[in-house]
Design an enzyme around this catalytic site. Structure first.
Site, PDB file in Angstrom:
ATOM      1  N   SER A  53       0.843  -1.196   0.000  1.00 47.20           N
ATOM      2  CA  SER A  53       0.000   0.000   0.000  1.00 47.20           C
ATOM      3  C   SER A  53       0.879   1.246   0.000  1.00 47.20           C
ATOM      4  O   SER A  53       1.622   1.501   0.953  1.00 47.20           O
ATOM      5  CB  SER A  53      -0.909   0.012   1.230  1.00 47.20           C
ATOM      6  OG  SER A  53      -1.524   1.285   1.328  1.00 47.20           O
ATOM      7  N   ASP A  98      -4.613   3.819  -2.030  1.00 47.26           N
ATOM      8  CA  ASP A  98      -5.749   4.135  -1.173  1.00 47.26           C
ATOM      9  C   ASP A  98      -6.241   5.551  -1.420  1.00 47.26           C
ATOM     10  O   ASP A  98      -5.568   6.522  -1.070  1.00 47.26           O
ATOM     11  CB  ASP A  98      -5.347   3.992   0.302  1.00 47.26           C
ATOM     12  CG  ASP A  98      -5.170   2.541   0.700  1.00 47.26           C
ATOM     13  OD1 ASP A  98      -6.113   1.763   0.495  1.00 47.26           O
ATOM     14  OD2 ASP A  98      -4.082   2.183   1.194  1.00 47.26           O
ATOM     15  N   MET A 154      -8.806   8.350  -0.476  1.00 43.13           N
ATOM     16  CA  MET A 154      -9.684   8.736   0.637  1.00 43.13           C
ATOM     17  C   MET A 154     -10.204  10.147   0.410  1.00 43.13           C
ATOM     18  O   MET A 154      -9.443  11.023  -0.011  1.00 43.13           O
ATOM     19  CB  MET A 154      -8.913   8.675   1.948  1.00 43.13           C
ATOM     20  CG  MET A 154      -8.265   7.320   2.206  1.00 43.13           C
ATOM     21  SD  MET A 154      -7.479   7.275   3.821  1.00 43.13           S
ATOM     22  CE  MET A 154      -6.662   5.670   3.745  1.00 43.13           C
ATOM     23  N   MET A 166     -12.028  -5.763   4.296  1.00 45.89           N
ATOM     24  CA  MET A 166     -11.239  -4.898   5.188  1.00 45.89           C
ATOM     25  C   MET A 166     -11.038  -5.583   6.533  1.00 45.89           C
ATOM     26  O   MET A 166     -12.002  -6.027   7.162  1.00 45.89           O
ATOM     27  CB  MET A 166     -11.949  -3.550   5.409  1.00 45.89           C
ATOM     28  CG  MET A 166     -11.977  -2.612   4.217  1.00 45.89           C
ATOM     29  SD  MET A 166     -10.354  -2.201   3.542  1.00 45.89           S
ATOM     30  CE  MET A 166      -9.540  -1.438   4.965  1.00 45.89           C
ATOM     31  N   GLY A 201      -9.105   4.095   6.617  1.00 47.03           N
ATOM     32  CA  GLY A 201      -8.757   5.485   6.893  1.00 47.03           C
ATOM     33  C   GLY A 201      -7.291   5.675   7.229  1.00 47.03           C
ATOM     34  O   GLY A 201      -6.713   6.706   6.901  1.00 47.03           O
ATOM     35  N   PHE A 202      -6.701   4.656   7.839  1.00 47.11           N
ATOM     36  CA  PHE A 202      -5.322   4.816   8.306  1.00 47.11           C
ATOM     37  C   PHE A 202      -4.558   3.509   8.209  1.00 47.11           C
ATOM     38  O   PHE A 202      -5.139   2.430   8.348  1.00 47.11           O
ATOM     39  CB  PHE A 202      -5.311   5.284   9.771  1.00 47.11           C
ATOM     40  CG  PHE A 202      -6.060   6.560   9.973  1.00 47.11           C
ATOM     41  CD1 PHE A 202      -5.442   7.791   9.776  1.00 47.11           C
ATOM     42  CD2 PHE A 202      -7.406   6.542  10.326  1.00 47.11           C
ATOM     43  CE1 PHE A 202      -6.149   8.965   9.929  1.00 47.11           C
ATOM     44  CE2 PHE A 202      -8.126   7.719  10.482  1.00 47.11           C
ATOM     45  CZ  PHE A 202      -7.492   8.936  10.280  1.00 47.11           C
ATOM     46  N   GLY A 203      -3.252   3.635   7.988  1.00 48.24           N
ATOM     47  CA  GLY A 203      -2.382   2.466   8.045  1.00 48.24           C
ATOM     48  C   GLY A 203      -1.986   2.188   9.485  1.00 48.24           C
ATOM     49  O   GLY A 203      -2.287   2.964  10.397  1.00 48.24           O
ATOM     50  N   GLY A 204      -1.352   1.050   9.683  1.00 45.46           N
ATOM     51  CA  GLY A 204      -0.754   0.751  10.973  1.00 45.46           C
ATOM     52  C   GLY A 204      -1.698   0.289  12.068  1.00 45.46           C
ATOM     53  O   GLY A 204      -1.342   0.317  13.238  1.00 45.46           O
ATOM     54  N   GLY A 239      -3.506  -4.409   8.566  1.00 45.23           N
ATOM     55  CA  GLY A 239      -2.861  -5.195   9.617  1.00 45.23           C
ATOM     56  C   GLY A 239      -2.244  -6.497   9.144  1.00 45.23           C
ATOM     57  O   GLY A 239      -2.005  -7.402   9.940  1.00 45.23           O
ATOM     58  N   GLY A 250       0.815  -2.171   4.147  1.00 43.16           N
ATOM     59  CA  GLY A 250       1.453  -0.863   4.090  1.00 43.16           C
ATOM     60  C   GLY A 250       2.612  -0.786   5.051  1.00 43.16           C
ATOM     61  O   GLY A 250       3.780  -0.897   4.666  1.00 43.16           O
ATOM     62  N   SER A 251       2.290  -0.647   6.326  1.00 41.66           N
ATOM     63  CA  SER A 251       3.351  -0.426   7.315  1.00 41.66           C
ATOM     64  C   SER A 251       4.305  -1.609   7.427  1.00 41.66           C
ATOM     65  O   SER A 251       5.509  -1.419   7.624  1.00 41.66           O
ATOM     66  CB  SER A 251       2.734  -0.086   8.681  1.00 41.66           C
ATOM     67  OG  SER A 251       1.743  -1.020   9.017  1.00 41.66           O
TER      68      SER A 251
HETATM   69  C1  DX5 Z   1      -6.572   1.530   5.254  1.00 41.82           C
HETATM   70  C2  DX5 Z   1      -6.056   1.225   3.879  1.00 41.82           C
HETATM   71  C3  DX5 Z   1      -4.977   0.214   3.852  1.00 41.82           C
HETATM   72  C4  DX5 Z   1      -3.734   0.587   4.609  1.00 41.82           C
HETATM   73  C5  DX5 Z   1      -3.151  -0.670   5.164  1.00 41.82           C
HETATM   74  O1  DX5 Z   1      -7.684   2.348   5.136  1.00 41.82           O
HETATM   75  O2  DX5 Z   1      -7.110   0.747   3.048  1.00 41.82           O
HETATM   76  O3  DX5 Z   1      -4.644  -0.148   2.512  1.00 41.82           O
HETATM   77  O4  DX5 Z   1      -2.767   1.229   3.812  1.00 41.82           O
HETATM   78  O5  DX5 Z   1      -2.107  -0.335   6.002  1.00 41.82           O
HETATM   79  P1  DX5 Z   1      -1.465  -1.372   7.010  1.00 41.82           P
HETATM   80  O6  DX5 Z   1      -0.954  -2.522   6.208  1.00 41.82           O
HETATM   81  O7  DX5 Z   1      -0.397  -0.592   7.669  1.00 41.82           O
HETATM   82  O8  DX5 Z   1      -2.540  -1.829   7.973  1.00 41.82           O
HETATM   83 ZN    ZN Z   2      -6.618  -0.121   0.988  1.00 37.15          ZN
END
Ligand code: DX5
Ligand code: ZN
Length: 248
Positions: free
Chosen positions: A25, A52, A54, A160, A165-168, A196, A216-217
């Site tokens: 991501s 992503d 948003m 999902m 909304g957010f990574g990590g 995650g 992502g992270s």
């Molecule tokens: C969250 C995004 C994800 C996010 C995943 O809203 O859709 O794609 O980047 O990030 P990680 O892998 O860090 O949970």
């Molecule tokens: Zn995503």
């Protein structure tokens, strides 16, 4: 005999015929050097590039507009997997297709308040916009069963495993049953898990029937991204492999 048995196994467990795909991501990449990051992550082993989008309305965050996606597409050689976390996906689909999206995924919650009728209209609009692959996504608290009516219209279901909304964020184990359910229905398309995913959670996602893994992270935060993606691929493949030879 052997081939018949193998065909039977494949029919019983369609996931076993799939190659795991790793989709880093770009939400977690270095935004100061996006083109460089795209080139590097591809060279290090990415199968798809997860983007992503948003809108600050469907989710409390804002990210990439079409011009930025176009800039990514200008250097990318791998498919751009665009995840629309926006309230009005039909309105924006043509812009993201023009920008280079190869796979375009909308959220079920945004179409007709989450209805098969709304999804059908959206699937048609996305096809009309020239999308290569159409995906539908569901939030962790959205039931999967209503999607049963439209599974034959979509190339991908994005489950999902965090609230978008957010990574990590921490992986939500309880969504795995949705993947199992989709494969039990005989769904043959891609099932993508997002949120995650790491070396510890990826095996359980694969065992349930997931074949596309967004991270992502865990990838961009790794000291060795190439080794991390290789490990993910190996763990995902291993998680489904024991069944492949017909182990009872
Ligand atoms: C969250 C995004 C994800 C996010 C995943 O809203 O859709 O794609 O980047 O990030 P990680 O892998 O860090 O949970
Ligand atoms: Zn995503």
């Amino acid at each position: 005999m052997a081939s018949t048995q193998s065909a039977d196994i494949e029919m019983a467990s369609p996931r076993l015929t799939r190659t795991p795909l790793i989709a880093p991501s770009l939400l977690s990449c270095d935004f100061g050097h996006i083109a460089r990051e795209v080139r590097a992550i591809e060279e290090e082993g990415a199968d798809w590039l997860h983007v992503d989008v948003m809108d600050g309305h469907f989710v409390p965050n804002m990210t990439f507009g079409p011009p930025l996606v176009k800039a990514m597409g200008a250097v990318a050689t791998r498919p751009l997997d665009v995840h629309l976390m926006v309230t009005n996906p039909i309105e924006y689909a043509p812009n993201y297709v023009a920008a280079g999206a190869d796979i375009l995924t909308y959220h079920w919650e945004t179409v007709g308040g989450g209805s098969a009728a709304g999804a059908r209209v959206t699937n048609r609009a996305f096809r009309d916009a020239g999308v290569g692959k159409v995906g539908v996504s569901i939030n962790p608290n959205t039931p999967v069963e209503p999607l049963g009516e439209i599974l034959d219209e979509v190339d991908l279901v994005l489950v999902m495993s965090v609230f978008p909304g957010f990574g990590g964020q921490r992986f939500m184990e309880e969504v795995l049953g949705k993947v199992t359910w989709l494969r039990e229905q005989g769904y043959q398309g891609h099932i993508e898990m997002d949120g995650g995913i790491n070396g510890e959670t990826i095996g359980r996602c694969a065992a349930a029937g997931t074949d596309v893994f967004v991270a992502g992270s865990a990838i961009f935060g790794a000291s060795d991204r190439r080794a991390t993606m290789a490990e993910f691929r190996q763990r995902a493949a291993a998680a489904s492999r024991p069944l492949e030879g017909g182990v009872s």
